[in-house]
Design a protein around this motif. Structure first.
Motif, PDB file in Angstrom:
ATOM      1  N   LEU A  43       0.827  -1.210   0.000  1.00 51.98           N
ATOM      2  CA  LEU A  43       0.000   0.000   0.000  1.00 51.98           C
ATOM      3  C   LEU A  43       0.858   1.256   0.000  1.00 51.98           C
ATOM      4  CD1 LEU A  43      -2.789  -0.997   2.567  1.00 51.98           C
ATOM      5  CD2 LEU A  43      -2.968  -0.902   0.072  1.00 51.98           C
ATOM      6  N   PHE A  44       1.886   1.276   0.828  1.00 50.43           N
ATOM      7  CA  PHE A  44       2.686   2.484   1.008  1.00 50.43           C
ATOM      8  C   PHE A  44       3.633   2.734  -0.161  1.00 50.43           C
ATOM      9  CE2 PHE A  44       2.514   3.875   5.646  1.00 50.43           C
ATOM     10  CZ  PHE A  44       1.287   3.270   5.874  1.00 50.43           C
ATOM     11  N   LEU A  45       4.171   1.670  -0.757  1.00 51.12           N
ATOM     12  CA  LEU A  45       5.232   1.859  -1.742  1.00 51.12           C
ATOM     13  C   LEU A  45       4.783   1.674  -3.187  1.00 51.12           C
ATOM     14  CD1 LEU A  45       8.246   0.115   0.048  1.00 51.12           C
ATOM     15  CD2 LEU A  45       7.601   2.528   0.053  1.00 51.12           C
ATOM     16  N   PHE A  46       3.773   0.836  -3.433  1.00 51.86           N
ATOM     17  CA  PHE A  46       3.407   0.548  -4.816  1.00 51.86           C
ATOM     18  C   PHE A  46       2.206   1.345  -5.316  1.00 51.86           C
ATOM     19  CE2 PHE A  46       5.926  -3.169  -3.734  1.00 51.86           C
ATOM     20  CZ  PHE A  46       6.685  -3.352  -4.878  1.00 51.86           C
ATOM     21  N   CYS A  47       1.325   1.768  -4.418  1.00 47.32           N
ATOM     22  CA  CYS A  47       0.145   2.514  -4.861  1.00 47.32           C
ATOM     23  C   CYS A  47       0.559   3.853  -5.472  1.00 47.32           C
ATOM     24  CB  CYS A  47      -0.810   2.746  -3.690  1.00 47.32           C
ATOM     25  SG  CYS A  47      -1.654   1.260  -3.139  1.00 47.32           S
ATOM     26  N   GLY A  48       0.159   4.065  -6.709  1.00 45.27           N
ATOM     27  CA  GLY A  48       0.488   5.312  -7.384  1.00 45.27           C
ATOM     28  C   GLY A  48       1.947   5.452  -7.752  1.00 45.27           C
ATOM     29  N   LEU A  49       2.693   4.345  -7.751  1.00 48.29           N
ATOM     30  CA  LEU A  49       4.136   4.424  -8.000  1.00 48.29           C
ATOM     31  C   LEU A  49       4.458   4.970  -9.387  1.00 48.29           C
ATOM     32  CD1 LEU A  49       6.925   3.709  -6.780  1.00 48.29           C
ATOM     33  CD2 LEU A  49       6.716   1.461  -7.856  1.00 48.29           C
ATOM     34  N   GLY A  50       3.600   4.685 -10.347  1.00 52.49           N
ATOM     35  CA  GLY A  50       3.858   5.151 -11.706  1.00 52.49           C
ATOM     36  C   GLY A  50       3.210   6.476 -12.047  1.00 52.49           C
ATOM     37  N   ASN A  51       2.503   7.066 -11.088  1.00 54.36           N
ATOM     38  CA  ASN A  51       1.838   8.345 -11.356  1.00 54.36           C
ATOM     39  C   ASN A  51       2.858   9.478 -11.389  1.00 54.36           C
ATOM     40  OD1 ASN A  51      -0.487   6.890 -11.284  1.00 54.36           O
ATOM     41  ND2 ASN A  51      -1.280   7.770  -9.381  1.00 54.36           N
ATOM     42  N   GLY A  52       2.679  10.387 -12.296  1.00 56.45           N
ATOM     43  CA  GLY A  52       3.580  11.527 -12.392  1.00 56.45           C
ATOM     44  C   GLY A  52       4.858  11.169 -13.123  1.00 56.45           C
ATOM     45  N   LYS A  53       5.540  12.196 -13.606  1.00 58.14           N
ATOM     46  CA  LYS A  53       6.775  12.007 -14.343  1.00 58.14           C
ATOM     47  C   LYS A  53       7.944  11.804 -13.391  1.00 58.14           C
ATOM     48  CE  LYS A  53       4.730  12.627 -18.285  1.00 58.14           C
ATOM     49  NZ  LYS A  53       4.569  11.496 -19.224  1.00 58.14           N
ATOM     50  N   LEU A  54       9.060  11.328 -13.948  1.00 57.12           N
ATOM     51  CA  LEU A  54      10.285  11.253 -13.168  1.00 57.12           C
ATOM     52  C   LEU A  54      10.643  12.664 -12.730  1.00 57.12           C
ATOM     53  CD1 LEU A  54      12.307   8.757 -15.415  1.00 57.12           C
ATOM     54  CD2 LEU A  54      10.949   8.230 -13.391  1.00 57.12           C
ATOM     55  N   TRP A  55      10.715  12.878 -11.432  1.00 56.44           N
ATOM     56  CA  TRP A  55      10.775  14.243 -10.898  1.00 56.44           C
ATOM     57  C   TRP A  55      12.181  14.673 -10.512  1.00 56.44           C
ATOM     58  CZ3 TRP A  55      12.392  15.202  -5.816  1.00 56.44           C
ATOM     59  CH2 TRP A  55      12.610  14.062  -5.049  1.00 56.44           C
ATOM     60  N   ASP A  56      13.052  13.746 -10.179  1.00 59.81           N
ATOM     61  CA  ASP A  56      14.377  14.080  -9.672  1.00 59.81           C
ATOM     62  C   ASP A  56      15.401  13.983 -10.800  1.00 59.81           C
ATOM     63  OD1 ASP A  56      16.197  14.343  -7.127  1.00 59.81           O
ATOM     64  OD2 ASP A  56      17.058  12.693  -8.279  1.00 59.81           O
ATOM     65  N   ARG A  57      16.447  14.803 -10.738  1.00 64.40           N
ATOM     66  CA  ARG A  57      17.465  14.764 -11.782  1.00 64.40           C
ATOM     67  C   ARG A  57      18.122  13.392 -11.863  1.00 64.40           C
ATOM     68  NH1 ARG A  57      22.662  18.630 -11.391  1.00 64.40           N
ATOM     69  NH2 ARG A  57      23.054  17.222  -9.642  1.00 64.40           N
TER      70      ARG A  57
END
Length: 367
Positions: A43-57
Motif C-alpha cells: 500500500l505504502f510503496l506501490f500505490c500510485g508508483l507510476g503516477n507523475g513524471k520522473l521528478w528528480d534529476r
C-alpha cells in the motif's frame, strides 16, 4: 508528486490501528505478521508508483542510462548520451532494466524494484527484531521503518539507495547472527559477504565501508574482537570478492581503467573531500535531516537510544555502531544529501522498537 502515496491519509490511521491490534495478539504467528508488513509495504510503496513524471534529476539520468543500455545491448558499460557514465556501479541499472522488461519503459517500471527492495528491507528488519526480542518487536520495527518519511520517499524513487539499504541491512543481519552464535557462523558470514558484495555492486566502496566499520566497532565495543578468527573472515571475503569483482573486472577490461579511475577518484574521493555540485553543508547537517527522516517517530528516537544505552547486551554495541558510525562518517564527508543516511534507518527502527517493547514489559512487571 510521484514520490508520495496517492491513497487517502486515513489509510495511515487505519494502518496504525492495525499495528495496535496486532501487537495485542500474543500468539499471532510470525507468518501473519510478515503478511501484514507485506500488505503495508504494498500500500505504502506501490500505490500510485507510476503516477507523475520522473521528478528528480537522478531519476531522469538513470532512466536514460537504462534506455541506452537496453538500446545498445551492452549491460556492462553504463552510458549517458553515448558517453561513459561512471557515477555509479551497475546493479541498480540492472534492476531498472528488469522492471522495464516486466512493465515497459515507464515510471512504474523504472521505480518498481526500488519499492521491492523497500518491502524486502522491512521483512529483513522484522526478521532481525524477531531474532533479537521476539515477533512483536520485529513487527513493530517493520512498521516503524515502512512508515518513516525518508524511507517512503526514497523507496518510491528510481535511485540507488533503497537497494543499498537492503544489502547493508542483510549483511549486518548476517554479521550479527554470526557474532551471536560463532559455532554456526559460517553460513551467516557467507550471507554477510555476499550481501556486502551486492552493496559494492550497488554503490561502490561505500557498501563495504558501512558494513566493515559497523562490524569492526561492534567487535571492539563488545569485547568480542577475539572471536574474529572464528567468524570465517577468509570465507566471507572470498564470497564477497566473487560477487563484487566480476562486473568490475569486466568493465575495467572493456574501458581500459577509464570507468574505475573516474568512479573512484571523481565520484568517491572528490565527493568526500569537497562538496560536489553544490551539495555541501555544516557538520550538523544530518541532525535536522534525521528529525524529518524518521517522522512520525522522530521524538521517540533519542529516548530509544538512551534506553538501549542503559540496557546493554550485544544489541547495544551492534545497533548503536550501525546508527552512529555511518552518521559520523556522512557528517564528516563534505558532499551531503539527505538520502545518504537511509542505511541507518533500519537500525533506528530496531532501536525504537526494542525500547517500546522494553517499556511495555517494564510497565507490565511493575507492582
Amino acid at each position: 508528486m510521484a514520490i508520495w502515496p496517492d491513497f487517502p491519509s486515513l489509510w495511515l490511521v487505519d494502518s496504525m490501528n492495525i499495528v495496535e491490534k496486532w501487537n495485542k495478539l500474543e500468539h499471532a504467528g510470525w507468518r501473519r505478521q510478515a503478511a501484514v508488513l507485506v500488505l503495508m509495504g504494498t500500500l505504502f510503496l506501490f500505490c500510485g508508483l507510476g503516477n507523475g513524471k520522473l521528478w528528480d534529476r537522478d531519476e531522469t539520468t538513470y532512466a536514460e542510462v537504462v534506455r541506452e543500455m537496453i538500446h545498445s545491448g551492452d549491460w556492462v558499460i553504463p552510458r549517458y548520451d553515448g558517453k561513459l557514465f561512471a557515477h555509479k556501479p551497475v546493479f541498480s541499472y540492472w534492476a531498472m532494466i528488469a522492471g522495464v522488461r516486466l512493465f515497459g519503459m515507464n515510471e512504474f517500471g523504472i521505480r518498481f524494484f526500488s519499492a521491492v527492495s523497500g518491502v524486502a528491507c522491512v521483512l529483513v528488519v522484522f526478521a532481525m527484531g524477531y531474532r533479537m526480542r521476539g515477533a512483536e518487536t520485529g513487527f513493530l520495527a517493520g512498521v516503524i521503518l515502512i512508515s518513516s518519511l525518508l524511507f517512503l520517499v526514497i523507496c518510491r524513487s528510481a535511485i540507488m539507495d533503497a537497494h543499498l539499504t537492503l544489502f547493508v541491512t542483510c549483511a549486518l543481519w548476517g554479521f550479527w547472527e554470526a557474532v551471536r552464535n560463532p559455532h554456526g557462523s559460517l553460513r551467516w558470514m557467507l550471507f554477510c559477504g555476499a550481501a556486502t558484495g551486492m552493496a559494492v555492486l550497488t554503490k561502490g566502496p561505500l557498501g563495504l565501508l558501512l558494513v566493515g566499520a559497523t562490524g569492526f566497532f561492534t567487535l571492539i565495543w563488545s569485547g568480542k574482537f577475539r572471536l574474529l578468527p572464528r567468524l570465517h573472515p577468509v570465507a566471507a571475503f572470498a564470497i564477497f570478492f566473487l560477487v563484487a569483482s566480476l562486473w568490475y573486472m569486466a568493465v575495467t577490461w572493456k574501458t581500459g581503467w577509464a570507468f574505475l579511475l573516474e568512479f573512484i577518484i571523481t565520484e568517491n574521493l572528490n565527493r568526500a573531500f569537497q562538496p560536489s555540485e553544490g551539495h555541501g553543508g555544516p557538520i550538523w547537517y544530518y541532525l535536522p535531516v534525521l528529525l524529518l527522516a524518521t517522522l512520525p517517530w522522530s521524538f521517540f528516537v533519542p529516548w530509544a537510544v538512551r534506553s538501549l544505552w542503559k540496557r546493554g547486551g550485544l544489541e547495544k554495541p551492534f545497533l548503536l555502531s550501525w546508527a552512529l558510525i555511518p552518521l559520523l562518517f556522512f557528517s564528516l564527508v563534505r558532499t551531503k544529501l539527505p538520502h545518504y543516511i537511509l542505511p541507518i534507518l533500519p537500525a533506528l527502527a530496531l532501536i525504537t522498537a526494542q525500547a517500546l517493547a522494553c517499556a511495555e514489559e517494564d510497565k507490565e512487571s511493575a507492582p
